[in-house]
Design a protein around this motif. Structure first.
Motif, PDB file in Angstrom:
ATOM      1  N   ASP A  30      33.029  63.703  57.399  1.00  0.00           N
ATOM      2  CA  ASP A  30      31.872  62.965  57.909  1.00  0.00           C
ATOM      3  C   ASP A  30      30.928  63.886  58.685  1.00  0.00           C
ATOM      4  N   ASN A  76      27.920  58.532  51.994  1.00  0.00           N
ATOM      5  CA  ASN A  76      29.298  58.952  52.276  1.00  0.00           C
ATOM      6  C   ASN A  76      29.869  58.307  53.539  1.00  0.00           C
ATOM      7  N   CYS A 101      33.956  61.898  48.675  1.00  0.00           N
ATOM      8  CA  CYS A 101      33.088  62.286  49.796  1.00  0.00           C
ATOM      9  C   CYS A 101      33.054  63.801  49.959  1.00  0.00           C
ATOM     10  N   PHE A 139      23.164  61.500  51.022  1.00  0.00           N
ATOM     11  CA  PHE A 139      24.385  61.928  51.696  1.00  0.00           C
ATOM     12  C   PHE A 139      24.891  60.868  52.666  1.00  0.00           C
ATOM     13  N   ARG A 160      24.775  67.829  56.226  1.00  0.00           N
ATOM     14  CA  ARG A 160      24.053  67.911  54.952  1.00  0.00           C
ATOM     15  C   ARG A 160      22.887  66.937  54.919  1.00  0.00           C
ATOM     16  N   SER A 161      23.100  65.743  55.446  1.00  0.00           N
ATOM     17  CA  SER A 161      22.045  64.729  55.466  1.00  0.00           C
ATOM     18  C   SER A 161      20.868  65.205  56.326  1.00  0.00           C
ATOM     19  N   HIS A 218      30.874  65.339  47.349  1.00  0.00           N
ATOM     20  CA  HIS A 218      29.456  65.126  47.653  1.00  0.00           C
ATOM     21  C   HIS A 218      28.919  66.178  48.625  1.00  0.00           C
ATOM     22  N   VAL A 219      29.707  66.504  49.673  1.00  0.00           N
ATOM     23  CA  VAL A 219      29.196  67.462  50.657  1.00  0.00           C
ATOM     24  C   VAL A 219      29.372  68.905  50.227  1.00  0.00           C
ATOM     25  N   THR A 226      29.012  65.707  56.238  1.00  0.00           N
ATOM     26  CA  THR A 226      28.042  64.799  55.627  1.00  0.00           C
ATOM     27  C   THR A 226      26.801  64.667  56.506  1.00  0.00           C
TER      28      THR A 226
END
Length: 198
Positions: free
Chosen positions: A180, A158, A141, A155, A186-187, A144-145, A183
């Motif tokens: 989180d 995650n 996770c 995103f 970013r989303s 990913h971010v 995340t």
């Protein structure tokens, strides 16, 4: 000192395990380069080195062994991106067979110890294995971010990925919360930069 035969067997194993340097994952680094499985396992081990002492009773040596062995089968079979793992019912059996193939050249005691470590990590039933499993999800996770992902990267995936594993370990659950938050940011940023369909 290893005999010539033992040295050859060890070098065969090291070469096979070294394939993880060229086995790519789906996530990207901060510069946009696709990361390798070896890079993931390395950072997982570094995170474990720092965090395992915060969880009472964990055997740090065993934790590090599990970190380093948990994706060894991917040296032959490659990485399966996290979103696709639930759609492949035979993945675990193939990966275990790949681990057996990678360690096959080792002397029986070493070979069996590595297979046992892989099985322990996969089963996730010991405190060390549960810790590594949770940390593995957190590292993914986090990557990913942190990474410069492809434009249509999901995103939001995650937010549910590995949740049960990370929530089971207090230290990792505490670290999961800011990951989180990143995340979600970013989303939202990714959605805001999508072209308008109006």
């Amino acid at each position: 000192m290893p005999s010539e035969t033992e040295a050859s067997a060890l070098l065969t194993f090291f070469t096979q395990a070294g394939a993880l340097k060229d086995t790519l994952r789906s996530a990207r680094t901060a510069t946009g380069r696709v990361e390798s499985v070896a890079e993931h396992s390395w950072r997982l081990a570094v995170m474990a080195l720092v965090l395992a002492p915060t969880e009472p009773g964990l055997d740090l040596t065993r934790v590090l062994q599990l970190c380093l062995i948990h994706d060894l089968g991917e040296a032959l079979g490659g990485d399966v991106p996290a979103p696709a793992q639930t759609t492949d019912p035979d993945r675990k059996a193939r990966e275990r067979q790949d681990v057996r193939s990678v360690v096959a050249a080792l002397p029986p005691a070493q070979r069996d110890a590595l297979i046992a470590a892989y099985d322990e990590a996969d089963a996730g039933t010991t405190p060390e294995a549960r810790f590594v499993k949770a940390l593995d999800k957190l590292e993914t996770c986090l990557q990913h971010v942190e990474g410069a992902q492809v434009p249509d990267f999901d995103f939001a995936f995650n937010l549910s990925y590995g949740r049960a594993a990370t929530d089971a370990v207090p230290t990792i659950a505490a670290l999961r919360r800011p990951v989180d938050d990143r995340t979600r940011a970013r989303s939202a940023s990714a959605r805001a930069s999508e072209p308008s369909t109006a």
